[in-house]
Design a protein around this motif. Structure first.
Motif, short mmCIF file in Angstrom:
data_model
loop_
_atom_site.label_atom_id
_atom_site.label_comp_id
_atom_site.label_asym_id
_atom_site.label_seq_id
_atom_site.Cartn_x
_atom_site.Cartn_y
_atom_site.Cartn_z
N MET A 98 -1.67 2.98 -8.82
CA MET A 98 -0.32 2.99 -8.27
C MET A 98 0.34 4.37 -8.47
O MET A 98 -0.12 5.19 -9.25
CB MET A 98 0.52 1.90 -8.93
CG MET A 98 -0.11 0.51 -8.85
SD MET A 98 -0.60 0.00 -7.20
CE MET A 98 0.97 -0.53 -6.57
N VAL B 225 -7.00 5.09 -3.95
CA VAL B 225 -7.84 3.92 -3.71
C VAL B 225 -9.29 4.36 -3.85
O VAL B 225 -9.68 5.41 -3.35
CB VAL B 225 -7.63 3.35 -2.28
CG1 VAL B 225 -8.56 2.18 -2.03
CG2 VAL B 225 -6.19 2.96 -2.06
N LEU C 234 -7.14 0.17 -7.20
CA LEU C 234 -5.88 0.68 -6.67
C LEU C 234 -5.08 1.30 -7.82
O LEU C 234 -4.69 0.61 -8.75
CB LEU C 234 -5.07 -0.46 -6.04
CG LEU C 234 -5.76 -1.25 -4.94
CD1 LEU C 234 -4.97 -2.49 -4.61
CD2 LEU C 234 -5.97 -0.39 -3.72
N VAL D 1 0.71 2.68 -3.48
CA VAL D 1 -0.61 3.02 -4.02
C VAL D 1 -0.84 4.51 -3.82
O VAL D 1 -0.69 5.03 -2.72
CB VAL D 1 -1.72 2.20 -3.31
CG1 VAL D 1 -3.10 2.65 -3.75
CG2 VAL D 1 -1.52 0.71 -3.58
N TYR E 197 -2.47 0.11 -12.55
CA TYR E 197 -3.62 0.01 -11.67
C TYR E 197 -4.01 -1.46 -11.51
O TYR E 197 -3.64 -2.31 -12.32
CB TYR E 197 -4.83 0.80 -12.21
CG TYR E 197 -5.44 0.21 -13.46
CD1 TYR E 197 -6.43 -0.76 -13.39
CD2 TYR E 197 -5.02 0.61 -14.72
CE1 TYR E 197 -6.97 -1.32 -14.53
CE2 TYR E 197 -5.56 0.07 -15.86
CZ TYR E 197 -6.54 -0.89 -15.77
OH TYR E 197 -7.07 -1.45 -16.89
N LEU F 277 0.81 -1.22 0.00
CA LEU F 277 0.00 0.00 0.00
C LEU F 277 0.85 1.27 0.00
O LEU F 277 0.34 2.34 -0.32
CB LEU F 277 -0.96 0.01 1.19
CG LEU F 277 -2.16 -0.93 1.06
CD1 LEU F 277 -3.05 -0.82 2.28
CD2 LEU F 277 -2.95 -0.66 -0.20
#
Length: 122
Positions: free
Chosen positions: A72, A40, A70, A37, A95, A34
């Protein structure tokens, strides 16, 4: 922090490496960091959608399918130098879209809860 996506017959995935409108079932466990990321989003599909598997067989995504999208960070982006034959550059971030079918057993809720624990709502 990592999130673990567990193999499950009720989860399908879409990402940049696939052709448009294609989904693949999650057939093995994997981790997503995460920290990589940037964005979201959570949403629910409201109407039937037609998608394709890797062998171009058509199947339907049912209403009430929940999606975890998600996006990135730019570190995980591709730069295209030619766009439709025109010179220029386009940065396309990676993604992952995880589709949790309505009959999927709770992994969506668990992931969403863990992600939202790290969100500051003002």
């Amino acid at each position: 922090m990592f999130i673990k996506i567990k193999k499950n017959c009720g989860i399908y995935m879409q990402h940049n490496g696939l052709e448009k409108q294609h989904l693949v079932p999650v057939t093995s466990n994997f981790l997503i960091n995460l920290d990589h990321v940037a964005e979201v989003s959570f949403y629910t599909i409201k109407e039937k959608k037609i998608r394709y598997d890797l062998e171009n067989h058509e199947f339907q995504i049912q209403p009430h399918t929940r999606v975890l999208h998600l996006q990135m960070t730019y570190t995980y982006a591709m730069i295209k130098e030619n766009i439709n034959g025109t010179k220029g550059s386009l940065v396309e971030r990676s993604y992952y879209k995880l589709h949790f079918l309505p009959e999927e057993m709770g992994q969506y809720d668990e992931l969403r809860t863990k992600i939202e624990e790290h969100v500051l709502n003002l």
